[in-house]
Design an enzyme around this catalytic site. Structure first.
Site, PDB file in Angstrom:
ATOM      1  CG  ASN A   1      -1.706   1.268   1.337  1.00 22.66           C
ATOM      2  OD1 ASN A   1      -2.577   1.523   0.508  1.00 22.66           O
ATOM      3  ND2 ASN A   1      -1.387   2.112   2.312  1.00 22.66           N
ATOM      4  CG  HIS A   2       2.429   2.058   3.349  1.00 26.68           C
ATOM      5  ND1 HIS A   2       1.238   1.461   3.697  1.00 26.68           N
ATOM      6  CD2 HIS A   2       3.347   1.566   4.215  1.00 26.68           C
ATOM      7  CE1 HIS A   2       1.416   0.667   4.736  1.00 26.68           C
ATOM      8  NE2 HIS A   2       2.694   0.700   5.071  1.00 26.68           N
TER       9      HIS A   2
ATOM     10  CD  GLN B   1       4.345   3.664   7.344  1.00 22.25           C
ATOM     11  OE1 GLN B   1       3.377   4.172   7.918  1.00 22.25           O
ATOM     12  NE2 GLN B   1       4.775   2.460   7.639  1.00 22.25           N
TER      13      GLN B   1
ATOM     14  NE  ARG C   1      -0.255  -8.953   8.754  1.00 17.44           N
ATOM     15  CZ  ARG C   1      -0.082  -7.624   8.721  1.00 17.44           C
ATOM     16  NH1 ARG C   1       0.784  -7.075   7.876  1.00 17.44           N
ATOM     17  NH2 ARG C   1      -0.758  -6.841   9.533  1.00 17.44           N
TER      18      ARG C   1
ATOM     19  CG  HIS D   1       2.780  -6.869  14.588  1.00 14.95           C
ATOM     20  ND1 HIS D   1       1.881  -7.714  13.963  1.00 14.95           N
ATOM     21  CD2 HIS D   1       2.868  -5.775  13.796  1.00 14.95           C
ATOM     22  CE1 HIS D   1       1.466  -7.151  12.840  1.00 14.95           C
ATOM     23  NE2 HIS D   1       2.055  -5.978  12.714  1.00 14.95           N
ATOM     24  CG  ASP D   2      -0.215  -3.813  14.462  1.00 13.69           C
ATOM     25  OD1 ASP D   2       0.881  -3.211  14.519  1.00 13.69           O
ATOM     26  OD2 ASP D   2      -0.701  -4.238  13.403  1.00 13.69           O
TER      27      ASP D   2
ATOM     28  CG  ASP E   1       0.786  -3.925   6.003  1.00 14.33           C
ATOM     29  OD1 ASP E   1       0.554  -4.268   7.176  1.00 14.33           O
ATOM     30  OD2 ASP E   1       0.966  -2.740   5.658  1.00 14.33           O
TER      31      ASP E   1
ATOM     32  CD  GLU F   1      -5.322   6.024  -3.139  1.00 12.03           C
ATOM     33  OE1 GLU F   1      -5.020   6.176  -4.339  1.00 12.03           O
ATOM     34  OE2 GLU F   1      -4.754   5.208  -2.397  1.00 12.03           O
TER      35      GLU F   1
ATOM     36  CD  GLU G   1      -3.213  -5.261   8.568  1.00 11.20           C
ATOM     37  OE1 GLU G   1      -3.232  -4.762   9.695  1.00 11.20           O
ATOM     38  OE2 GLU G   1      -2.750  -4.645   7.586  1.00 11.20           O
TER      39      GLU G   1
HETATM   40  C1  NOJ Z   1      -0.400  -2.911   9.567  1.00  8.25           C
HETATM   41  C2  NOJ Z   1       0.717  -3.439  10.416  1.00  8.25           C
HETATM   42  O1  NOJ Z   1       0.240  -4.547  11.144  1.00  8.25           O
HETATM   43  C3  NOJ Z   1       1.176  -2.325  11.331  1.00  8.25           C
HETATM   44  O2  NOJ Z   1       2.142  -2.787  12.235  1.00  8.25           O
HETATM   45  C4  NOJ Z   1       1.709  -1.194  10.478  1.00  8.25           C
HETATM   46  O3  NOJ Z   1       2.058  -0.096  11.312  1.00  8.25           O
HETATM   47  C5  NOJ Z   1       0.668  -0.744   9.459  1.00  8.25           C
HETATM   48  N1  NOJ Z   1       0.102  -1.854   8.745  1.00  8.25           N
HETATM   49  C6  NOJ Z   1       1.272   0.188   8.437  1.00  8.25           C
HETATM   50  O4  NOJ Z   1       2.107  -0.540   7.595  1.00  8.25           O
END
Ligand code: NOJ
Length: 555
Positions: A108-109, A175, A205, A314-315, A207, A214, A249
Site C-alpha cells: 500500500n505504501h 509512508q 500477508r 504485534h499491533d 498488509d 483511492e 490484513e
Molecule cells: C499494519 C501493520 O500490522 C502495522 O504494524 C503497520 O504499522 C501498518 N500496517 C502500516 O504498515
C-alpha cells in the site's frame, strides 16, 4: 526455486501459525539484534512446539520508523538481520521441518526513503516516475477517508517541499501510498513477489490491503478496483506458484472482509478481526453472546478459503470493529492504565491482559484452537511473556524473546546497551520468572500445556476444516459448539465465568453418541434425548469426541 516443500494445496487449513520478528527472536551473531541465523537455530524449538508455519514481520531494508513496514527496498534484506543467503537457509531449514514461511507484502505504501519516492518527488508532474505515488495540489481530496493512526496523524495528506505538492498516506506521513492507478506500480509489485516466491516463501500477508486504491466520494477502502488488483495477484500465484497463499490484513467487518476471498480467486485467508475483541469481551462479561453473535454474522467462505484467528499480534489489540459502547467497555475492562491505550486499541500482550491468570490464558487458547479457522500465535505468548506500556508506540509488545534467566534473557550475548530493546525485567513477567528454559523443565508450565494442546489439535483435521454449529445452553456463561468434518464430530464447551457453572446442553441431535473427553480420554455418560448436564470449573473448558454408540444400544 524451491518447489520441493511437500504440501497439499489447502495445507494452510491445518496449519498452526507462529508470528515473530526476526529482530526479536534470537541473536546468533551477538550484535544485539535478532537475525535469520538465530531464528534458524531456534527452528527446533518451534518444531517441538508444534508450529507448522512461520509468519515473519518485515525484514527488508528500511529506516525502521514503523518497525519495517516502511520499506526502502523490496528485494533485499535489512543487513542487521543477515544476508539473503541466510534467509534462503532459514527457508530451507524450515521446510526440512515441514514448517512453511509466510512473509509480508507491504505494497500500500513505501518508506519516504524508497528510491521510488525520492525519484518521484523530483520528477516533473505528469511523468511516469512522479505517478508512482498519489499527489495533489490541495489536501482537500478524498475527504471521505478516515485517519487510521489517530494518535499521530491529523491528515492523510502531507506537504512535500521538494515536489511542491501534497502526497497521500493512510498511515504515518513517512509512508507515502503507492499509486495503483499507474500500471508500472503493479509490475513492480509482481516482480517483488516473484523474487521472494522464487526464494521459496510459501505466501504473503497482504498488509493494509483495503487501502490500495483511492476514489473521490468514497471512504477509499475495499473499492472494486482494489479487489481487481488482488485478483490479478492471485492469478499469478495460481498459475505459477500453486500452493503459495495470500493472507489478507483487512481490519473490517466479516461481511466487508468476505469479498477478499472473492469467488475463491482472491485471498486464501483473511484475519477475523472482529472476533478477537469479542472473545475478550465475552470473557470479561462472562457471557458467550458476543462470540456467538459475531460468528453467526460471519458469512460462509468459498471452498479453499480460511479465517486466520488470533488473540494478540504485534499491533495494539484493535477496537476498530466494535461499537462505541463496546470500546468504552473494553478500555475500562482491559486498559485502566491510560498508557496501555494506543489509537483505537490496547497495546498489551495476552498474559497481562488477563492479569497473568493461567486458567484464562488456557481458556482463551482453547477458543483460538477450536473455533473455525487457523490459529495464529504471537511469539512469547506461549510462555506468557509480559509487555511494557512505558515504551513508545507498539514497542512494549515487541521485546526480545525470553529464552532463559541468563544475561539478556538468553536472547543475545551482546552488551545489554547494544540490544535493540531491553528484555522485560519486572518481577512477574520478567525473564527471571518467565523463560523457555525454565518452562521446558517444568512439566506443569504453560509452554508444556501449549505443546499438548497443539499436538491434540493436529490429530484432528476437523479443527481446521469442520463446520460450526452452536449448541443451545441453559446458561449464558457457557459456550458450546460442535465441529464436524467427515466422520469426526467434536463438542467444545467453555465456561467464561470465574466460578463453577452448571450447564444443560441440548444435544438431542446427537442422542445415542458417547462423549469421549479428549485431554484425558475419559468416557462420559451417553447422550440421551433430554438435556445433557455438565458442570465446569471456573474458566474451565472441555473438548469431547462424540463417538457413535455400539450397535444395539438404545439412546
Ligand atoms: C499494519 C501493520 O500490522 C502495522 O504494524 C503497520 O504499522 C501498518 N500496517 C502500516 O504498515
Amino acid at each position: 526455486m524451491d518447489g520441493a516443500f511437500p504440501r497439499d494445496l489447502t495445507w494452510f487449513k491445518d496449519a498452526v501459525v507462529y508470528e515473530t520478528h526476526v529482530k526479536a527472536f534470537y541473536d546468533a551473531n551477538g550484535d544485539g539484534v535478532g537475525d535469520f541465523a538465530g531464528l534458524t537455530e531456534k527452528l527446533d524449538y518451534l518444531e517441538q512446539l508444534g508450529v507448522t508455519c512461520l509468519w515473519l514481520l518485515p525484514f527488508f531494508p528500511s529506516p525502521l520508523r514503523d518497525d519495517g513496514y516502511d520499506i526502502a527496498d523490496y528485494c533485499a534484506v535489512h543487513p542487521a538481520y543477515g544476508t539473503l543467503a541466510d534467509f534462503r537457509r532459514l527457508v530451507e531449514e524450515a521446510h526440512r521441518r515441514d514448517i512453511a514461511v509466510l512473509i509480508e507484502l507491504v505494497v500500500n505504501h513505501t518508506s519516504d526513503q524508497h528510491p521510488w519516492f525520492q525519484r518521484a518527488r523530483r520528477a516533473p508532474p505528469g511523468s511516469s516516475e512522479r505517478a508512482y505515488y498519489v499527489w495533489s495540489d490541495t489536501p482537500e481530496r478524498y475527504q471521505g477517508a478516515r485517519i487510521i493512526f489517530t494518535d499521530t496523524e491529523r491528515s492523510n495528506w502531507a506537504w512535500d517541499e521538494v515536489a511542491g505538492a501534497y502526497y497521500w498516506h493512510r498511515f504515518f506521513s513517512h509512508q507515502p501510498d503507492l499509486n495503483f492507478d499507474h500500471p508500472p506500480v503493479f509490475e513492480e509489485v509482481l516482480s517483488a513477489m516473484r523474487f521472494w516466491l522464487d526464494l521459496g516463501v510459501d505466501g504473503f500477508r497482504l498488509d493494509a490491503i483495503p487501502y490500495l486504491v483511492e476514489r473521490e466520494g468514497t471512504n477509499c477502502e475495499n473499492l472494486p478496483e482494489t479487489h481487481a488488483i488482488v485478483r490479478r495477484i492471485r492469478a499469478v500465484l495460481d498459475r505459477d506458484y500453486p500452493g503459495r497463499i495470500l493472507l489478507a490484513e483487512a481490519n473490517a467487518w466479516p461481511w466487508d472482509v468476505r469479498p477478499y476471498f472473492g469467488d475463491g480467486d482472491e485471498c486464501h485467508m483473511a484475519f477475523h478481526f472482529p472476533l478477537m475483541p469479542r472473545i475478550f469481551m465475552a470473557l470479561r462479561r462472562e457471557d458467550a453472546e458476543p462470540i456467538v453473535d459475531i460468528l453467526r454474522r460471519t458469512p460462509p467462505l468459498p471452498e479453499g478459503c480460511q479465517w486466520g484467528l488470533f488473540l494478540r499480534n504485534h499491533d495494539e489489540l484493535t477496537l476498530e470493529m466494535v461499537s462505541d459502547d463496546e470500546r468504552e467497555y473494553m478500555v475500562l475492562a482491559y486498559a485502566q492504565d491510560p498508557r496501555a491505550r494506543l489509537n483505537l486499541g490496547i497495546r498489551r500482550r495476552l498474559a497481562p491482559l488477563v492479569d497473568n491468570g493461567r486458567r484464562r490464558i488456557e481458556l482463551l487458547n482453547s477458543l483460538l484452537f477450536s473455533l473455525p479457522g487457523t490459529p495464529i500465535l504471537y511469539y512469547g505468548d506461549e510462555i506468557g511473556m509480559g509487555d511494557d506500556v512505558r515504551r513508545a508506540d507498539r514497542d512494549g509488545v515487541r521485546t526480545p524473546m525470553q529464552w532463559s534467566s541468563g544475561p539478556n534473557a538468553g536472547f543475545s550475548t551482546a552488551l545489554p546497551q547494544a540490544l535493540y530493546a531491553q528484555p522485560i525485567v519486572d518481577p512477574v513477567y520478567g525473564y527471571a520468572a518467565v523463560n523457555v528454559e525454565a518452562q521446558l523443565s517444568d512439566p506443569s508450565s504453560l509452554l508444556q500445556w501449549m505443546r499438548n494442546l497443539i499436538r491434540l489439535r493436529k490429530q484432528f483435521k476437523v479443527f481446521g476444516r469442520g463446520t460450526l454449529e452452536f449448541v443451545p445452553v441453559s446458561n449464558r456463561k457457557v459456550l458450546a459448539y460442535v465441529r464436524r468434518f467427515g466422520e469426526d464430530t467434536l463438542l467444545c464447551v467453555a465456561n467464561l465465568s470465574r466460578h463453577t457453572q452448571p450447564a444443560e446442553l441440548d444435544l438431542s441431535a446427537f442422542a445415542g453418541a458417547i462423549p469421549l473427553e479428549m485431554l484425558g480420554y475419559t468416557t462420559f455418560p451417553p447422550i440421551g434425548r433430554g438435556p445433557y448436564f455438565l458442570s465446569l470449573g471456573g474458566y474451565g473448558f472441555t473438548w469431547f469426541e462424540l463417538r457413535a454408540a455400539p450397535p444395539g444400544s438404545a439412546p
